[in-house]
Scaffold this active site. Structure first.
Site, PDB file in Angstrom:
ATOM      1  N   LYS A   1      -6.435 -18.436   2.015  1.00  0.00           N
ATOM      2  CA  LYS A   1      -7.478 -19.459   2.226  1.00  0.00           C
ATOM      3  C   LYS A   1      -7.203 -20.672   1.333  1.00  0.00           C
ATOM      4  O   LYS A   1      -7.241 -21.825   1.791  1.00  0.00           O
ATOM      5  CB  LYS A   1      -8.844 -18.862   1.908  1.00  0.00           C
ATOM      6  CG  LYS A   1     -10.002 -19.812   2.026  1.00  0.00           C
ATOM      7  CD  LYS A   1     -11.325 -19.067   1.948  1.00  0.00           C
ATOM      8  CE  LYS A   1     -12.482 -20.009   1.762  1.00  0.00           C
ATOM      9  NZ  LYS A   1     -12.875 -20.146   0.350  1.00  0.00           N
TER      10      LYS A   1
ATOM     11  N   TYR B   1      -7.054   6.054   2.751  1.00  0.00           N
ATOM     12  CA  TYR B   1      -6.154   5.106   3.427  1.00  0.00           C
ATOM     13  C   TYR B   1      -6.849   4.536   4.660  1.00  0.00           C
ATOM     14  O   TYR B   1      -6.913   3.318   4.845  1.00  0.00           O
ATOM     15  CB  TYR B   1      -4.886   5.853   3.829  1.00  0.00           C
ATOM     16  CG  TYR B   1      -3.801   4.998   4.439  1.00  0.00           C
ATOM     17  CD1 TYR B   1      -3.140   4.026   3.694  1.00  0.00           C
ATOM     18  CD2 TYR B   1      -3.405   5.198   5.767  1.00  0.00           C
ATOM     19  CE1 TYR B   1      -2.118   3.277   4.257  1.00  0.00           C
ATOM     20  CE2 TYR B   1      -2.380   4.450   6.325  1.00  0.00           C
ATOM     21  CZ  TYR B   1      -1.744   3.488   5.575  1.00  0.00           C
ATOM     22  OH  TYR B   1      -0.726   2.736   6.125  1.00  0.00           O
TER      23      TYR B   1
ATOM     24  N   TYR C   1     -13.068 -13.344   7.374  1.00  0.00           N
ATOM     25  CA  TYR C   1     -12.431 -14.585   6.913  1.00  0.00           C
ATOM     26  C   TYR C   1     -12.052 -15.456   8.109  1.00  0.00           C
ATOM     27  O   TYR C   1     -12.127 -16.683   8.042  1.00  0.00           O
ATOM     28  CB  TYR C   1     -11.188 -14.285   6.055  1.00  0.00           C
ATOM     29  CG  TYR C   1     -11.497 -14.246   4.581  1.00  0.00           C
ATOM     30  CD1 TYR C   1     -12.316 -13.249   4.056  1.00  0.00           C
ATOM     31  CD2 TYR C   1     -10.989 -15.201   3.714  1.00  0.00           C
ATOM     32  CE1 TYR C   1     -12.608 -13.207   2.704  1.00  0.00           C
ATOM     33  CE2 TYR C   1     -11.285 -15.172   2.365  1.00  0.00           C
ATOM     34  CZ  TYR C   1     -12.087 -14.169   1.860  1.00  0.00           C
ATOM     35  OH  TYR C   1     -12.375 -14.141   0.522  1.00  0.00           O
TER      36      TYR C   1
ATOM     37  N   SER D   1       0.850  -1.205   0.000  1.00  0.00           N
ATOM     38  CA  SER D   1       0.000   0.000   0.000  1.00  0.00           C
ATOM     39  C   SER D   1       0.875   1.240   0.000  1.00  0.00           C
ATOM     40  O   SER D   1       1.918   1.241   0.653  1.00  0.00           O
ATOM     41  CB  SER D   1      -0.890   0.068   1.255  1.00  0.00           C
ATOM     42  OG  SER D   1      -1.648   1.277   1.247  1.00  0.00           O
TER      43      SER D   1
END
Ligand code: UDP
Length: 310
Positions: free
Chosen positions: A106, A146, A160, A76
């Site tokens: 995953k 951001y 997740y 980033s």
């Protein structure tokens, strides 16, 4: 030994992470699209057994062949100057890039670590910032690209973890500095050091009374590896609890460099947080971690680096 994917692997933190992981015998696949990362940060690793570099934008689908034990998402733009210049890329890498890297983790049944930020606390009304503080962020301001991308990144990482039972980590990184920051990065320490070394005025934004707590990169990396190796799924602050005003920082930089640069006032950027300092009780308790490098010592090392490259 583990095989670790590091996105943003040619960046400031990503390249130091790659060094630390390789040094302990792990293999590293560094992925970077080089918009703020730099090949020079990883040049010394080319030819090192177990190191691979892939030039790729992780906001697009990612595939890595073979076994992967951990995915560390550090890609980033990370300086306010950069994310103001690249607002869409910043939003995409924090959202789509996080989704893609989670998908990779995953598929590989790998541990996942997201590089989040003290910016999730925005202009904080709780001081020092504890992990249970929800923050004070302007979603539509210039820094929102951001801050909100990282807040989304934390939310999807927890989803997740909860829905797919992914083994996840969330680190909230506070202002970190040291060798391999770009001279034109735009963050305060690199700006001041480069300005002092060139004899140019130090650009203090606002009246310089705003505070930050600066962590030297070696300390930060040690904390990141400790978090990766822990089983902690809740967010953990990693940063220095020693708080300085920007004017105090300017004085230290002038002193260390022996520069006679003047101080020049500039307007305070929109939504610039007035104070920032992590509560690191959790990191101390869970990881047995705390920073060791004093600001002055870290600045000396950083000055040495910038002297060698500018
Ligand atoms: N700042 C400054 N001069 C500069 C760059 C930054 O006075 O040349 C200030 C900025 O306004 C902020 C602090 O230093 O209050 C830290 O800025 P930085 O961009 O390093 O990171 P931030 O913590 O704001 O994300």
């Amino acid at each position: 030994m583990a095989r670790v994917v590091v996105t943003g692997g040619a960046g400031f933190l990503g390249s130091h992470l790659a060094d630390a992981l390789l040094a302990r015998g792990d293999q590293v696949v560094a992925i970077d699209n080089l918009i703020t990362g730099d090949r020079a940060n990883i040049e010394h690793l080319f030819g090192t057994p177990g190191f691979t570099f892939v030039e790729h934008d992780v906001s697009n689908f990612i595939w890595v062949a073979g076994e992967v034990d951990a995915v560390l998402h550090f890609a980033s733009p990370a300086s306010p100057t950069d994310y103001l210049e690249m607002p869409i890329q910043t939003l995409k890498v924090g959202s789509l890039g996080t989704h893609n890297t989670l998908g990779l983790a995953k598929a590989k049944e790998a541990t996942y670590l997201i590089a989040s930020t003290s910016e999730v606390y925005g202009d904080p009304q709780v001081h020092p910032q504890t992990e249970d503080y929800w923050g004070n962020v302007n979603p539509i301001g210039p820094r929102g690209v951001y801050d909100e991308a990282k807040r989304f990144a934390e939310a999807i990482t927890m989803a997740y973890h909860r829905s797919h039972r992914l083994d996840t980590r969330i680190v909230r990184i506070f202002n970190t500095y040291g060798p391999r920051m770009r001279p034109d990065d735009g963050r305060v320490i690199s700006n001041f050091v480069v300005q002092a070394l060139k004899g140019e005025p130090l650009t203090v934004y606002g009246d310089g009374s705003q505070t930050r707590s600066f962590c030297f990169v070696d300390d930060e990396i040690r904390g990141l590896i400790a978090l990766l190796d822990s089983g902690e799924h809740e967010p953990v602050n990693l940063g220095s609890p020693n708080e300085f005003t920007i004017l105090e920082l300017a004085e230290i930089v002038l002193d260390v460099t022996g520069s006679s640069s003047m101080i020049e006032r500039h307007p305070l950027p929109t939504d610039d947080p007035t104070q920032r300092k992590p509560d690191i009780t959790r990191a101390r308790k869970i990881l047995g971690w705390e920073p060791q490098v004093e600001l002055r010592t870290g600045i000396e090392k950083t000055v040495g680096y910038f002297r060698s490259i500018i």
